[in-house]
Design an enzyme around this catalytic site. Structure first.
Site, PDB file in Angstrom:
ATOM      1  N   SER A  21       4.673 -15.893   6.947  1.00  0.00           N
ATOM      2  CA  SER A  21       5.191 -15.691   5.752  1.00  0.00           C
ATOM      3  C   SER A  21       4.226 -14.802   5.118  1.00  0.00           C
ATOM      4  O   SER A  21       3.198 -14.760   5.438  1.00  0.00           O
ATOM      5  CB  SER A  21       5.381 -17.030   5.227  1.00  0.00           C
ATOM      6  OG  SER A  21       5.330 -16.750   3.670  1.00  0.00           O
ATOM      7  N   TYR A  34       1.003 -25.115   2.536  1.00  0.00           N
ATOM      8  CA  TYR A  34       1.777 -24.015   3.219  1.00  0.00           C
ATOM      9  C   TYR A  34       1.194 -22.686   3.525  1.00  0.00           C
ATOM     10  O   TYR A  34       1.142 -22.294   4.682  1.00  0.00           O
ATOM     11  CB  TYR A  34       2.938 -23.873   2.163  1.00  0.00           C
ATOM     12  CG  TYR A  34       4.050 -22.668   2.524  1.00  0.00           C
ATOM     13  CD1 TYR A  34       4.944 -23.290   3.800  1.00  0.00           C
ATOM     14  CD2 TYR A  34       4.156 -21.545   2.383  1.00  0.00           C
ATOM     15  CE1 TYR A  34       6.181 -22.350   4.102  1.00  0.00           C
ATOM     16  CE2 TYR A  34       5.033 -20.417   2.992  1.00  0.00           C
ATOM     17  CZ  TYR A  34       5.851 -21.134   3.723  1.00  0.00           C
ATOM     18  OH  TYR A  34       7.033 -20.466   3.981  1.00  0.00           O
ATOM     19  N   ALA A  36      -2.295 -22.588   4.514  1.00  0.00           N
ATOM     20  CA  ALA A  36      -2.852 -22.760   5.519  1.00  0.00           C
ATOM     21  C   ALA A  36      -2.076 -22.546   7.029  1.00  0.00           C
ATOM     22  O   ALA A  36      -2.526 -22.185   7.596  1.00  0.00           O
ATOM     23  CB  ALA A  36      -3.678 -24.390   5.200  1.00  0.00           C
ATOM     24  N   SER A  37      -0.772 -23.425   6.970  1.00  0.00           N
ATOM     25  CA  SER A  37      -0.034 -23.548   7.982  1.00  0.00           C
ATOM     26  C   SER A  37       0.282 -22.156   8.483  1.00  0.00           C
ATOM     27  O   SER A  37       0.172 -21.618   9.628  1.00  0.00           O
ATOM     28  CB  SER A  37       1.053 -24.465   7.793  1.00  0.00           C
ATOM     29  OG  SER A  37       2.123 -23.728   6.908  1.00  0.00           O
ATOM     30  N   ILE A  67      13.406 -14.672   0.734  1.00  0.00           N
ATOM     31  CA  ILE A  67      14.579 -14.599   1.692  1.00  0.00           C
ATOM     32  C   ILE A  67      15.349 -15.610   1.091  1.00  0.00           C
ATOM     33  O   ILE A  67      14.997 -16.979   0.734  1.00  0.00           O
ATOM     34  CB  ILE A  67      14.143 -14.746   3.071  1.00  0.00           C
ATOM     35  CG1 ILE A  67      13.194 -13.630   3.389  1.00  0.00           C
ATOM     36  CG2 ILE A  67      15.501 -14.453   3.720  1.00  0.00           C
ATOM     37  CD1 ILE A  67      13.456 -12.168   3.188  1.00  0.00           C
TER      38      ILE A  67
END
Length: 129
Positions: A21, A34, A36-37, A67
């Site tokens: 992302s 989010y 960090a992942s 999106i």
């Protein structure tokens, strides 16, 4: 990738495209888990790209922005101000899943044979403003 890579090596190579992302490239306040992942996905992508390049396995990632997916629609419904932020991006609209898919298809094709370890941003210019 744990199972994909050995199979690809046995068959003589292949291409993997991970989904990260723009959150993997930026710091979005209030999104620490989010972010960090997605940073982790990019680190994994780059490391695997280097480790398996000589085995003819390429590993890249796509980094979508906003999106039109159920997750993004849910986020907008919970915070209507997000729609203004999305529309403020240079292209002025939300992205379509097909626009990300086209990049994935390209990265899986032989036309991208010299691309390895990259994070391709598909965000309508959001990350450059």
């Amino acid at each position: 990738m744990k199972y994909e890579i050995p199979h690809m090596i046995r068959q003589g190579g292949g291409s993997i495209v991970n989904t990260a992302s723009v959150a993997g490239l930026l710091a979005l306040p209030g999104n620490v888990a989010y972010d960090a992942s997605k940073h982790g996905v990019l680190g994994l992508t780059k490391t695997a790209a280097v480790e398996f390049a000589k085995s003819n396995v390429r590993v890249n990632a796509v980094c979508p922005g906003w999106i039109d997916t159920p997750m993004v629609r849910r986020a907008i419904s919970m915070d209507p101000t997000l729609e203004r932020a999305i529309n403020a991006a240079p292209v002025g609209r939300i992205g379509r899943p097909q626009e990300v898919a086209q990049v994935v298809v390209f990265l899986c094709s032989d036309r991208s044979s010299f691309i390895n370890g990259e994070a391709i941003v598909v965000d309508g210019g959001l990350s450059v403003i």
